[in-house]
Design a protein around this motif. Structure first.
Motif, PDB file in Angstrom:
ATOM      1  N   ASN A  40      58.945  33.388  18.829  1.00 40.96           N
ATOM      2  CA  ASN A  40      58.148  32.638  17.868  1.00 40.96           C
ATOM      3  C   ASN A  40      59.118  31.771  17.077  1.00 40.96           C
ATOM      4  OD1 ASN A  40      59.291  34.362  15.911  1.00 40.96           O
ATOM      5  ND2 ASN A  40      57.571  35.787  16.072  1.00 40.96           N
ATOM      6  N   GLU A  41      58.604  30.971  16.174  1.00 43.62           N
ATOM      7  CA  GLU A  41      59.470  30.059  15.424  1.00 43.62           C
ATOM      8  C   GLU A  41      60.520  30.808  14.613  1.00 43.62           C
ATOM      9  OE1 GLU A  41      57.659  26.979  13.092  1.00 43.62           O
ATOM     10  OE2 GLU A  41      56.108  26.648  14.613  1.00 43.62           O
ATOM     11  N   GLN A  42      60.105  31.916  13.996  1.00 41.73           N
ATOM     12  CA  GLN A  42      61.017  32.689  13.152  1.00 41.73           C
ATOM     13  C   GLN A  42      62.170  33.279  13.978  1.00 41.73           C
ATOM     14  OE1 GLN A  42      59.137  35.973  11.218  1.00 41.73           O
ATOM     15  NE2 GLN A  42      60.892  36.391   9.891  1.00 41.73           N
ATOM     16  N   SER A  43      61.854  33.899  15.112  1.00 41.38           N
ATOM     17  CA  SER A  43      62.913  34.506  15.927  1.00 41.38           C
ATOM     18  C   SER A  43      63.825  33.437  16.528  1.00 41.38           C
ATOM     19  CB  SER A  43      62.321  35.379  17.030  1.00 41.38           C
ATOM     20  OG  SER A  43      61.553  34.602  17.929  1.00 41.38           O
ATOM     21  N   LEU A  44      63.262  32.304  16.889  1.00 41.81           N
ATOM     22  CA  LEU A  44      64.064  31.220  17.457  1.00 41.81           C
ATOM     23  C   LEU A  44      65.001  30.622  16.413  1.00 41.81           C
ATOM     24  CD1 LEU A  44      64.493  29.707  20.081  1.00 41.81           C
ATOM     25  CD2 LEU A  44      62.764  28.075  19.369  1.00 41.81           C
ATOM     26  N   SER A  45      64.498  30.413  15.188  1.00 46.78           N
ATOM     27  CA  SER A  45      65.365  29.844  14.148  1.00 46.78           C
ATOM     28  C   SER A  45      66.446  30.844  13.749  1.00 46.78           C
ATOM     29  CB  SER A  45      64.547  29.424  12.925  1.00 46.78           C
ATOM     30  OG  SER A  45      64.006  30.537  12.270  1.00 46.78           O
ATOM     31  N   LYS A  46      66.111  32.129  13.702  1.00 47.84           N
ATOM     32  CA  LYS A  46      67.117  33.160  13.390  1.00 47.84           C
ATOM     33  C   LYS A  46      68.206  33.182  14.452  1.00 47.84           C
ATOM     34  CE  LYS A  46      67.712  38.061  12.499  1.00 47.84           C
ATOM     35  NZ  LYS A  46      67.107  39.388  12.544  1.00 47.84           N
ATOM     36  N   TYR A  47      67.805  33.104  15.719  1.00 46.90           N
ATOM     37  CA  TYR A  47      68.770  33.085  16.819  1.00 46.90           C
ATOM     38  C   TYR A  47      69.672  31.849  16.722  1.00 46.90           C
ATOM     39  CZ  TYR A  47      70.774  32.765  21.453  1.00 46.90           C
ATOM     40  OH  TYR A  47      71.653  32.649  22.499  1.00 46.90           O
ATOM     41  N   ASN A  48      69.091  30.694  16.428  1.00 45.10           N
ATOM     42  CA  ASN A  48      69.879  29.459  16.308  1.00 45.10           C
ATOM     43  C   ASN A  48      70.870  29.540  15.147  1.00 45.10           C
ATOM     44  OD1 ASN A  48      68.702  28.244  18.517  1.00 45.10           O
ATOM     45  ND2 ASN A  48      67.094  27.271  17.321  1.00 45.10           N
ATOM     46  N   GLN A  49      70.465  30.133  14.020  1.00 44.90           N
ATOM     47  CA  GLN A  49      71.379  30.309  12.888  1.00 44.90           C
ATOM     48  C   GLN A  49      72.545  31.224  13.260  1.00 44.90           C
ATOM     49  OE1 GLN A  49      68.916  31.803   9.737  1.00 44.90           O
ATOM     50  NE2 GLN A  49      68.218  29.767   9.089  1.00 44.90           N
ATOM     51  N   GLU A  50      72.243  32.300  13.979  1.00 45.59           N
ATOM     52  CA  GLU A  50      73.299  33.219  14.407  1.00 45.59           C
ATOM     53  C   GLU A  50      74.288  32.516  15.339  1.00 45.59           C
ATOM     54  OE1 GLU A  50      71.215  36.501  16.144  1.00 45.59           O
ATOM     55  OE2 GLU A  50      70.640  37.334  14.199  1.00 45.59           O
ATOM     56  N   GLN A  51      73.773  31.684  16.223  1.00 45.99           N
ATOM     57  CA  GLN A  51      74.642  30.962  17.150  1.00 45.99           C
ATOM     58  C   GLN A  51      75.535  29.960  16.415  1.00 45.99           C
ATOM     59  OE1 GLN A  51      75.217  31.644  20.407  1.00 45.99           O
ATOM     60  NE2 GLN A  51      73.975  33.397  19.824  1.00 45.99           N
ATOM     61  N   GLN A  52      74.982  29.310  15.388  1.00 46.63           N
ATOM     62  CA  GLN A  52      75.791  28.389  14.593  1.00 46.63           C
ATOM     63  C   GLN A  52      76.888  29.139  13.853  1.00 46.63           C
ATOM     64  OE1 GLN A  52      72.958  26.346  12.147  1.00 46.63           O
ATOM     65  NE2 GLN A  52      72.399  24.872  13.751  1.00 46.63           N
ATOM     66  N   GLU A  53      76.571  30.323  13.344  1.00 46.51           N
ATOM     67  CA  GLU A  53      77.570  31.155  12.660  1.00 46.51           C
ATOM     68  C   GLU A  53      78.675  31.581  13.627  1.00 46.51           C
ATOM     69  OE1 GLU A  53      79.417  32.947   9.533  1.00 46.51           O
ATOM     70  OE2 GLU A  53      77.625  31.710   9.425  1.00 46.51           O
ATOM     71  N   VAL A  54      78.287  31.941  14.839  1.00 46.47           N
ATOM     72  CA  VAL A  54      79.271  32.315  15.860  1.00 46.47           C
ATOM     73  C   VAL A  54      80.186  31.129  16.172  1.00 46.47           C
ATOM     74  CG1 VAL A  54      79.518  32.899  18.316  1.00 46.47           C
ATOM     75  CG2 VAL A  54      77.922  34.169  16.887  1.00 46.47           C
ATOM     76  N   LYS A  55      79.630  29.939  16.278  1.00 47.22           N
ATOM     77  CA  LYS A  55      80.430  28.737  16.544  1.00 47.22           C
ATOM     78  C   LYS A  55      81.389  28.452  15.396  1.00 47.22           C
ATOM     79  CE  LYS A  55      77.604  26.068  19.729  1.00 47.22           C
ATOM     80  NZ  LYS A  55      76.843  24.848  19.940  1.00 47.22           N
ATOM     81  N   ARG A  56      80.914  28.580  14.163  1.00 47.40           N
ATOM     82  CA  ARG A  56      81.782  28.353  13.004  1.00 47.40           C
ATOM     83  C   ARG A  56      82.938  29.358  12.985  1.00 47.40           C
ATOM     84  NH1 ARG A  56      76.952  26.936  10.139  1.00 47.40           N
ATOM     85  NH2 ARG A  56      76.619  29.115   9.576  1.00 47.40           N
ATOM     86  N   ASN A  57      82.635  30.633  13.243  1.00 43.55           N
ATOM     87  CA  ASN A  57      83.693  31.648  13.275  1.00 43.55           C
ATOM     88  C   ASN A  57      84.679  31.386  14.404  1.00 43.55           C
ATOM     89  OD1 ASN A  57      82.814  33.077  11.057  1.00 43.55           O
ATOM     90  ND2 ASN A  57      81.564  34.487  12.260  1.00 43.55           N
ATOM     91  N   ASP A  58      84.153  30.973  15.550  1.00 45.41           N
ATOM     92  CA  ASP A  58      85.015  30.672  16.691  1.00 45.41           C
ATOM     93  C   ASP A  58      85.958  29.518  16.357  1.00 45.41           C
ATOM     94  OD1 ASP A  58      85.800  30.941  19.513  1.00 45.41           O
ATOM     95  OD2 ASP A  58      84.866  28.962  19.723  1.00 45.41           O
ATOM     96  N   GLU A  59      85.432  28.482  15.744  1.00 40.85           N
ATOM     97  CA  GLU A  59      86.248  27.323  15.375  1.00 40.85           C
ATOM     98  C   GLU A  59      87.296  27.704  14.331  1.00 40.85           C
ATOM     99  OE1 GLU A  59      87.754  23.700  15.804  1.00 40.85           O
ATOM    100  OE2 GLU A  59      86.094  24.498  17.003  1.00 40.85           O
ATOM    101  N   LYS A  60      86.906  28.523  13.366  1.00 40.37           N
ATOM    102  CA  LYS A  60      87.836  28.982  12.333  1.00 40.37           C
ATOM    103  C   LYS A  60      88.964  29.810  12.958  1.00 40.37           C
ATOM    104  CE  LYS A  60      87.366  32.445   9.191  1.00 40.37           C
ATOM    105  NZ  LYS A  60      86.634  33.293   8.275  1.00 40.37           N
ATOM    106  N   ASN A  61      88.605  30.736  13.847  1.00 39.10           N
ATOM    107  CA  ASN A  61      89.612  31.566  14.514  1.00 39.10           C
ATOM    108  C   ASN A  61      90.524  30.732  15.403  1.00 39.10           C
ATOM    109  OD1 ASN A  61      88.591  33.857  13.305  1.00 39.10           O
ATOM    110  ND2 ASN A  61      87.293  34.403  15.043  1.00 39.10           N
TER     111      ASN A  61
END
Length: 146
Positions: A40-61
């Motif tokens: 649903n929209e909520q689960s999809l947006s939550k998943y997308n936010q988590e993926q953006q956080e993973v990308k930010r952490n990856d770039e920082k590391n």
């Protein structure tokens, strides 16, 4: 029922994949065991936010690893070793010894990250690879002397 996989499940779907499955299978197996959530929209947006956080952490590391690489490649570690005939070194320099030297210089490197290729079994200069991040390796110069 449409589901969004949040874990890999062999033969069914990979993390992030959206798939149409039977309602009973989704509710009784996939969702119950934590492999997927209902799409649903909520689960999809939550998943997308988590993926953006993973990308930010990856770039920082990755940036941190690149700065560590730059500093480590300027370092030269020297070790006093015993030698026998023909200037052959008794034993070898271990990853533990290299880790201890790096720790004394203020680097927090795990000994599993250190890879000694040629064994460093003769006097002189050798290079040791240190795996800082997924595909970032630093070459540290070590010197073996009497």
């Amino acid at each position: 029922m449409k589901v969004l996989f949040i874990k890999d499940l062999k033969g069914q779907g990979k993390k992030g994949e959206q798939k149409e499955v039977k309602t009973g299978y989704a509710q009784n197996f996939l969702i119950k065991n934590g492999y997927a959530v209902q799409l649903n929209e909520q689960s999809l947006s939550k998943y997308n936010q988590e993926q953006q956080e993973v990308k930010r952490n990856d770039e920082k590391n990755r940036k941190f690893a690149l700065s560590q690489k730059e500093l480590l490649e300027k370092v030269e570690l020297s070790f006093k070793v015993q030698v026998g005939k023909d200037e052959r070194v008794f034993g070898r320099i271990s990853t533990k010894q290299i880790k201890e030297k790096l720790d004394s210089l203020g680097y927090n490197i795990d000994k599993k990250q250190i890879n000694i290729k040629d064994g460093a079994s003769s006097l002189g200069y050798h290079y040791v690879d240190i795996n800082l991040y997924k595909d970032i390796f630093a070459k540290v110069r070590i010197k073996l002397e009497k």
